[in-house]
Design a protein around this motif. Structure first.
Motif, PDB file in Angstrom:
ATOM      1  N   LEU A   1       0.833  -1.203   0.000  1.00  0.00           N
ATOM      2  CA  LEU A   1       0.000   0.000   0.000  1.00  0.00           C
ATOM      3  C   LEU A   1       0.872   1.260   0.000  1.00  0.00           C
ATOM      4  O   LEU A   1       0.740   2.134  -0.860  1.00  0.00           O
ATOM      5  CB  LEU A   1      -0.897  -0.023   1.242  1.00  0.00           C
ATOM      6  CG  LEU A   1      -1.761   1.206   1.456  1.00  0.00           C
ATOM      7  CD1 LEU A   1      -2.860   1.275   0.406  1.00  0.00           C
ATOM      8  CD2 LEU A   1      -2.384   1.210   2.853  1.00  0.00           C
ATOM      9  N   LEU A   2       1.776   1.356   0.976  1.00  0.00           N
ATOM     10  CA  LEU A   2       2.549   2.595   1.144  1.00  0.00           C
ATOM     11  C   LEU A   2       3.479   2.869  -0.040  1.00  0.00           C
ATOM     12  O   LEU A   2       3.689   4.018  -0.406  1.00  0.00           O
ATOM     13  CB  LEU A   2       3.356   2.554   2.446  1.00  0.00           C
ATOM     14  CG  LEU A   2       2.531   2.521   3.732  1.00  0.00           C
ATOM     15  CD1 LEU A   2       3.439   2.661   4.945  1.00  0.00           C
ATOM     16  CD2 LEU A   2       1.465   3.604   3.754  1.00  0.00           C
ATOM     17  N   SER A   3       4.003   1.805  -0.652  1.00  0.00           N
ATOM     18  CA  SER A   3       4.925   2.022  -1.776  1.00  0.00           C
ATOM     19  C   SER A   3       4.199   2.637  -2.972  1.00  0.00           C
ATOM     20  O   SER A   3       4.814   3.220  -3.857  1.00  0.00           O
ATOM     21  CB  SER A   3       5.614   0.718  -2.174  1.00  0.00           C
ATOM     22  OG  SER A   3       4.656  -0.235  -2.583  1.00  0.00           O
ATOM     23  N   ALA A   4       2.856   2.522  -2.972  1.00  0.00           N
ATOM     24  CA  ALA A   4       2.074   3.088  -4.076  1.00  0.00           C
ATOM     25  C   ALA A   4       2.168   4.617  -4.097  1.00  0.00           C
ATOM     26  O   ALA A   4       2.116   5.235  -5.161  1.00  0.00           O
ATOM     27  CB  ALA A   4       0.617   2.656  -3.965  1.00  0.00           C
ATOM     28  N   GLY A   5       2.326   5.232  -2.916  1.00  0.00           N
ATOM     29  CA  GLY A   5       2.385   6.702  -2.849  1.00  0.00           C
ATOM     30  C   GLY A   5       3.503   7.258  -3.714  1.00  0.00           C
ATOM     31  O   GLY A   5       3.308   8.188  -4.511  1.00  0.00           O
TER      32      GLY A   5
END
Ligand code: ASP
Ligand code: MG
Length: 428
Positions: free
Chosen positions: A69-73
């Motif tokens: 999820l966070l790497s998508a930012g």
């Protein structure tokens, strides 16, 4: 032809306007005759927003999915920046951390870099493109899963790439003009530092200065990467963090020849204080207590043990640790209360830490006196004290922290004439 790695933080790419501004800056750097690799953070506070979303769908976060999820930012920013650069007629390609060869261990949420093999990045800049890399992420060597490096980790991505590509400089673009003698959000009269040794920068970062990620400074020092911290909102020269002690003699024009005694004041609100009351004053008890806390994966910062109260045979041990680790540490201590034989545990989150940093402390007596005098004149009570060769830190109550920072900053003549510019960002 120089090779420059430029890292842009979340506040620099917070919206479409910001992304276009960064695109212009990157293209200008390339047009000036440089090869350019860009590392981006997630837009604005979007990492925090993703964390909030995760909390809404699940009470216990799965570390693997959290990293997905966070790497998508960062992937959003990298692709948008590439598009904005294409719009100006230049060529750019974006790469995820794993495509850029950032190989890490498998510890989700705080992965450490094991190797960097940026073949694709090299190929991209060799053919004249601007290479854009998503910060803060990599791929686990063991599981091939996506990992993240921990909050603020894009700085570390940038330095790791700069080291692997043997870049001439790693430029860290942020929302202030460089490293200041104190956080300009707290001390408006703070002055920009033009050069600072990596030794002092390490102490500043470890003491809560949020301008640079601690791991990034360690990495830069280890691999001899010069860092230039500057603003993406202005063209001003920022702060150079020089990796080798000898580099500090590179004096810039108009600068005094001797290093100032003090380089700055840092503060930190992210810690809590734990006091273990009534610990039997016999050999082995401190080891037991810190063994328990280590077992709960807490990172201890300051430690104070009092002399035992006369005749009681008992003493108090206080320490600080990150607030986010407080609950686990307390629970672990509680479980072991009978075994250790202490009386009770006190816990306080309403504390702040202030640190005075300067390599000149080594050779200048009287620094501690001046420091404590400034705090006393400002009516600040001190809870705990710790020192290193080039730092003095104290813990105070949280509500007096800003006053204390301003008082110490003024006492060491660090106040400048102008008001420091904060261009954007919430400082979180
Ligand atoms: N986006 C990540 C964070 O907010 C990484 C970074 O900004 O460096 O922590
Ligand atoms: Mg960020």
């Amino acid at each position: 032809m120089a090779l420059i790695v430029q890292k842009f933080g979340g506040s620099s790419v917070a919206d479409a306007e910001g992304i276009k501004r960064v695109a212009r800056r990157v293209v200008e750097t390339q047009a000036a005759g440089n090869r350019v690799v860009v590392v981006v953070s997630a837009m604005g506070d979007s990492t925090d927003e993703l964390l909030d979303l995760a909390e809404q769908v699940s009470s216990s976060s799965n570390p693997r999915e959290m990293d997905m999820l966070l790497s998508a930012g960062e992937r959003i920013s990298m692709a948008l920046l590439a598009m904005a650069i294409h719009e100006s007629g230049s060529s750019a390609q974006s790469f995820t951390g794993s495509q850029a060869g950032m190989i890490t261990d498998a510890i989700h949420g705080k992965a450490r870099i094991i190797a960097v093999s940026p073949h694709r990045i090299k190929a991209s800049i060799d053919k004249g493109d601007i290479a854009i890399v998503a910060g803060f992420q990599g791929m686990s060597q063991d599981s091939n899963d996506i990992t993240t490096l921990g909050r603020g980790g894009s700085d570390t991505t940038a330095v790791a790439l700069a080291a692997a590509l043997k870049a001439d400089v790693c430029e860290i673009y942020t929302d202030v003009d460089g490293v200041y003698t104190a956080d300009p959000r707290v001390v408006p009269a703070a002055r920009k530092i033009s050069t600072i040794s990596s030794e002092e920068m390490l102490e500043m970062a470890a003491s809560g200065a949020k301008i640079l990620h601690l791991r990034c400074v360690e990495y830069a020092r280890r691999f001899g990467v010069p860092l230039h911290v500057r603003s993406s909102f202005s063209q001003l020269e920022g702060t150079w963090v020089l990796p080798n002690p000898d580099d500090t003699i590179k004096i810039q024009e108009g600068e005094p020849l001797e290093q100032p005694i003090i380089s700055g004041v840092a503060h930190d609100r992210s810690e809590a204080k734990v006091t273990v009351v009534g610990v039997p004053d016999i050999p082995g008890k401190a080891a037991e207590i810190f063994g328990i806390v280590a077992g709960a994966h807490s990172n201890i910062d300051m430690i104070v043990q009092n002399v035992s109260t006369h005749g009681s045979g008992r003493t108090d041990i206080s320490f600080t640790l990150p607030i986010v680790e407080g609950a686990d540490a307390r629970a672990a201590l509680k479980t072991a209360q009978a075994a250790v034989g202490y009386e009770s545990v006190e816990y306080d989150e309403q504390i702040g830490k202030l640190s005075l940093i300067g390599a000149g402390m080594r050779s200048n007596p009287g620094v501690s006196y001046k420091f404590f005098k400034a705090l006393s004149d400002a009516g600040v009570n001190i809870d705990m004290i710790s020192t290193s060769e080039i730092r003095i830190s104290v813990v105070t109550s949280a509500d007096l922290l800003d006053t204390a920072v301003r008082a110490v900053h003024a006492a060491f003549d660090l106040d400048g004439e102008a008001v420091a510019t904060v261009y954007a960002g919430t400082g979180r």
